[in-house]
Design a protein around this motif. Structure first.
Motif, PDB file in Angstrom:
ATOM      1  N   LYS A  43       0.828  -1.208   0.000  1.00  0.00           N
ATOM      2  CA  LYS A  43       0.000   0.000   0.000  1.00  0.00           C
ATOM      3  C   LYS A  43       0.857   1.249   0.000  1.00  0.00           C
ATOM      4  O   LYS A  43       0.570   2.219  -0.694  1.00  0.00           O
ATOM      5  N   ALA A  44       1.944   1.219   0.810  1.00  0.00           N
ATOM      6  CA  ALA A  44       2.828   2.381   0.857  1.00  0.00           C
ATOM      7  C   ALA A  44       3.499   2.615  -0.491  1.00  0.00           C
ATOM      8  O   ALA A  44       3.608   3.744  -0.970  1.00  0.00           O
ATOM      9  N   SER A  45       3.945   1.515  -1.142  1.00  0.00           N
ATOM     10  CA  SER A  45       4.583   1.638  -2.452  1.00  0.00           C
ATOM     11  C   SER A  45       3.590   2.145  -3.489  1.00  0.00           C
ATOM     12  O   SER A  45       3.910   2.998  -4.315  1.00  0.00           O
ATOM     13  N   LYS A  46       2.358   1.617  -3.423  1.00  0.00           N
ATOM     14  CA  LYS A  46       1.333   2.051  -4.373  1.00  0.00           C
ATOM     15  C   LYS A  46       0.999   3.520  -4.179  1.00  0.00           C
ATOM     16  O   LYS A  46       0.856   4.273  -5.140  1.00  0.00           O
ATOM     17  N   SER A  47       0.892   3.930  -2.907  1.00  0.00           N
ATOM     18  CA  SER A  47       0.595   5.334  -2.624  1.00  0.00           C
ATOM     19  C   SER A  47       1.703   6.240  -3.132  1.00  0.00           C
ATOM     20  O   SER A  47       1.456   7.306  -3.690  1.00  0.00           O
ATOM     21  N   SER A  48       2.972   5.791  -2.960  1.00  0.00           N
ATOM     22  CA  SER A  48       4.107   6.571  -3.436  1.00  0.00           C
ATOM     23  C   SER A  48       4.084   6.686  -4.957  1.00  0.00           C
ATOM     24  O   SER A  48       4.315   7.757  -5.517  1.00  0.00           O
ATOM     25  N   ASP A  49       3.797   5.576  -5.657  1.00  0.00           N
ATOM     26  CA  ASP A  49       3.725   5.590  -7.120  1.00  0.00           C
ATOM     27  C   ASP A  49       2.609   6.508  -7.602  1.00  0.00           C
ATOM     28  O   ASP A  49       2.780   7.244  -8.583  1.00  0.00           O
ATOM     29  N   GLN A  50       1.478   6.471  -6.922  1.00  0.00           N
ATOM     30  CA  GLN A  50       0.359   7.326  -7.326  1.00  0.00           C
ATOM     31  C   GLN A  50       0.719   8.800  -7.184  1.00  0.00           C
ATOM     32  O   GLN A  50       0.314   9.623  -8.007  1.00  0.00           O
ATOM     33  N   GLU A  51       1.479   9.123  -6.142  1.00  0.00           N
ATOM     34  CA  GLU A  51       1.891  10.512  -5.937  1.00  0.00           C
ATOM     35  C   GLU A  51       2.807  10.975  -7.066  1.00  0.00           C
ATOM     36  O   GLU A  51       2.657  12.084  -7.595  1.00  0.00           O
ATOM     37  N   VAL A  52       3.749  10.126  -7.470  1.00  0.00           N
ATOM     38  CA  VAL A  52       4.657  10.470  -8.561  1.00  0.00           C
ATOM     39  C   VAL A  52       3.880  10.597  -9.873  1.00  0.00           C
ATOM     40  O   VAL A  52       4.109  11.518 -10.665  1.00  0.00           O
ATOM     41  N   MET A  53       2.933   9.680 -10.104  1.00  0.00           N
ATOM     42  CA  MET A  53       2.124   9.746 -11.318  1.00  0.00           C
ATOM     43  C   MET A  53       1.328  11.042 -11.382  1.00  0.00           C
ATOM     44  O   MET A  53       1.173  11.639 -12.450  1.00  0.00           O
ATOM     45  N   LEU A  54       0.810  11.471 -10.241  1.00  0.00           N
ATOM     46  CA  LEU A  54       0.044  12.715 -10.203  1.00  0.00           C
ATOM     47  C   LEU A  54       0.930  13.892 -10.592  1.00  0.00           C
ATOM     48  O   LEU A  54       0.523  14.769 -11.365  1.00  0.00           O
ATOM     49  N   HIS A  55       2.161  13.913 -10.086  1.00  0.00           N
ATOM     50  CA  HIS A  55       3.106  14.981 -10.438  1.00  0.00           C
ATOM     51  C   HIS A  55       3.433  14.950 -11.928  1.00  0.00           C
ATOM     52  O   HIS A  55       3.508  16.005 -12.579  1.00  0.00           O
ATOM     53  N   LEU A  56       3.631  13.746 -12.461  1.00  0.00           N
ATOM     54  CA  LEU A  56       3.957  13.636 -13.883  1.00  0.00           C
ATOM     55  C   LEU A  56       2.808  14.126 -14.757  1.00  0.00           C
ATOM     56  O   LEU A  56       3.023  14.843 -15.735  1.00  0.00           O
TER      57      LEU A  56
END
Length: 342
Positions: A43-56
């Motif tokens: 969940k933590a990894s997924k949340s981190s990936d989602q945050e980066v995707m949002l920035h991109l």
């Protein structure tokens, strides 16, 4: 005698089962705990990936490229996370295109989503192109962060062959068989206006998308490093605040506010940075401070305890013994050379 032995055996067997049950429960708890830890990491990894995707997706470089790509090809471009699914044209200005009209039909939409799944099924996938209902093709180009796939760039649907009356007739027959009613004339006009690219041009377009995906991967790595640096700064800010205010009543919420992050995120990152939770860390800081105060033979143990921020002697004695391995009194007695003569 024989009957007596027979009557004893079931009791022994039952007792052995009872002795095994706590161990079995402990094993199950251990398995559940390990599973929960693994789920928490995911969940933590997924949340981190989602945050980066949002920035991109909000970055100027993506918006500029998306605009140029659409103007050059007439196709929409989408960037999505590894586990999120949506038509490429969702939210775009081509709601009257052939693909967007088909996506309103449940079974056609399902075919689109299955195609997206197929395009990104392999964890080490490169660019993949799939063709779904009505001869529409789309591709997924992976964007990496580190060594794992963060998400995909997806093209709008195109045809790699020229539309024909015969092909459209087979499409309408299938839609009618599924029970759909539509404005067939409107659908036909949209079908013959579909974007058609030769295989060579399509491959060239995908090469350009692959180059852009590499640029986004570099940007995603920079965002990940920047986020880690921000986390380090937040944790340093939190530790400095604890050091300065350890003698005061300190709550997790107060320290999280000082670090300028949410309570939930603070708990997770503080444990990751220090190896202990907030309460244990605060106790250790206060105990270390009390050890220095106990070197003064003229100060009472209770004075040292309250001066370090402990609210009761019970909590102080318990924390001191747990961290130091002995009571405050035993600790003071172990330092005779530092005591002043009476």
């Amino acid at each position: 005698m024989h009957r007596a032995k027979a009557s004893i055996r079931p009791a022994v067997a039952e007792g052995s089962n009872l002795r095994m049950r706590p161990a079995m429960r402990h094993t199950r708890r251990g398995r559940r705990t390990a599973s929960q830890r693994e789920m928490s990491k995911r969940k933590a990894s997924k949340s981190s990936d989602q945050e980066v995707m949002l920035h991109l997706s909000r970055s100027h470089i993506f918006k500029d490229y998306e605009r140029a790509f659409s103007e050059a090809t007439g196709l929409p471009l989408n960037i999505r996370g590894h586990d999120s699914w949506s038509p490429v044209h969702h939210g775009k200005d081509d709601q009257h295109s052939f693909a967007s009209i088909l996506a309103r039909f449940n079974k056609a939409r399902a075919a689109c989503l299955r195609a997206q799944t197929d395009a990104s099924r392999e964890s080490n996938s490169t660019t993949r192109t799939v063709t779904w209902f009505a001869g529409l093709s789309e591709s997924a180009v992976p964007v990496y962060v580190g060594d794992h796939i963060l998400g995909f760039l997806e093209t709008g649907e195109v045809m790699l062959k020229n539309p024909t009356k015969k092909h459209f007739a087979s499409i309408t027959r299938q839609l009618r068989a599924w029970g759909y009613r539509a404005d067939w004339k409107k659908l036909e006009r949209a079908y013959f206006r579909s974007c058609v690219l030769s295989p060579d041009r399509y491959r060239a377009m995908l090469r350009l998308l692959s180059i852009f995906a590499q640029h986004l991967s570099i940007l995603s790595n920079q965002l990940a490093v920047r986020r880690e640096n921000d986390e380090s700064m937040n944790m340093a800010r939190a530790r400095n605040f604890i050091e300065k205010h350890q003698t005061e009543p300190l709550s997790l919420g107060r320290v999280a506010q000082a670090a300028n992050i949410s309570r939930h995120y603070f708990c997770k990152m503080f444990k990751k940075a220090t190896g202990v939770n907030f309460i244990d860390y605060l106790s250790r800081v206060r105990v270390e401070k009390s050890k220095a105060l106990l070197l003064n033979p003229n100060s009472r143990i209770s004075e040292a305890a309250f001066a370090c921020g402990f609210q009761s002697m019970t909590n102080f004695n318990r924390a001191f013994r747990r961290i130091v391995g002995r009571s405050p009194t035993q600790f003071r007695k172990s330092l005779p050379k530092l005591r002043c003569p009476v």
